[in-house]
Design an enzyme around this catalytic site. Structure first.
Site, PDB file in Angstrom:
ATOM      1  N   HIS A 152      -1.022  -1.059   8.100  1.00 47.66           N
ATOM      2  CA  HIS A 152      -2.088  -0.710   9.058  1.00 47.66           C
ATOM      3  C   HIS A 152      -2.870   0.520   8.400  1.00 47.66           C
ATOM      4  CE1 HIS A 152      -1.693  -4.210  11.234  1.00 47.66           C
ATOM      5  NE2 HIS A 152      -0.471  -3.696  11.798  1.00 47.66           N
ATOM      6  N   ALA A 153      -2.208   1.592   7.884  1.00 46.18           N
ATOM      7  CA  ALA A 153      -2.679   2.928   7.461  1.00 46.18           C
ATOM      8  C   ALA A 153      -3.827   2.740   6.744  1.00 46.18           C
ATOM      9  CB  ALA A 153      -1.704   3.615   6.884  1.00 46.18           C
TER      10      ALA A 153
END
Length: 233
Positions: A152-153
């Site tokens: 998700h980063a």
């Protein structure tokens, strides 16, 4: 796997395939001090490793020892300003580990700890070391049991418990340092790996496939980019 199956001579003699395993207990230091039942907790990796041990699989793997990634490597995907921000967050948490210093969005469950930067760098380092081992022929395949998670980063944003995009960085490292031309990333987490998708959206040398729940954008990460129509450029 049953005891008889584990000790089956026909299986024990099959040593043509070498599977690498990378795991570092230091990654369990990152934890949520104000919510011990938080979704992203150390047991996510420690229990996995323990189960592999119970099944007799750890001893059949090639143990790979890794250390933290360098900042230069993380810069393959993330901005220098963002890396500095994660370092600053760790320092904030060292002063007050009971705060929830994720200021990116109101009500975000993403937390910091006095070990967040160190553990995130170690997770990246483990992923890279495993990729190196496979591509340099030390092992044929492998498993990296790492956290914090990464998919998700974004380039300059922590999202969904993720700080550095482990897989994206490892893929870029394989291209820049190990002469890999084309890469396929298959992501079967129930959540869309928005950060990984965005990292390679305009790059035809990396094909990212995600098998995830969408629910018309009503399921995390709540993005239109998670729809099947987002096919890259």
């Amino acid at each position: 796997m049953s005891e008889a199956k584990r000790n089956d001579p026909s299986l024990l003699q099959q040593k043509n395939y070498r599977t690498g395993l990378v795991y570092d207990e230091r990654m369990t230091l990152h934890k949520c001090s104000f919510d011990l039942n938080h979704f992203e907790h150390p047991d996510r990796v420690s229990k996995m490793y323990d189960h592999l041990q119970e099944e007799g699989l750890v001893s059949r793997c090639v143990r790979i020892i890794a250390g933290p990634a360098t900042e230069e490597v993380v810069l393959l995907v993330h901005s220098p300003e963002y890396i500095a921000q994660v370092q600053a967050w760790q320092k904030e948490a060292e002063v007050d580990p009971n705060q929830n210093p994720c200021k990116l969005e109101e009500g975000s469950p993403t937390y910091l700890s006095p070990h967040v930067y160190n553990c995130a760098m170690l997770a990246v380092g483990c992923a890279i070391k495993l990729v190196e081992a496979v591509l340099q022929g030390e092992v044929d395949n492998g498993l990296a049991i790492i956290r914090p998670p990464g998919h998700h980063a974004e380039m300059d944003e922590a999202v969904g418990f993720c700080f550095f995009n482990n897989t994206s960085i490892a893929a870029r490292y394989a291209q820049t340092e190990l002469s890999v031309k084309r890469i396929l990333i298959l992501d079967w987490d129930i959540h869309h790996g928005n950060g990984t998708q965005h990292a390679f959206y305009a790059d035809p040398s990396v094909l990212y496939l995600s098998l995830h729940r969408y629910d018309q954008g009503k399921y995390f990460p709540y993005m239109d980019a998670s729809n099947f129509s987002a096919v890259g450029e």
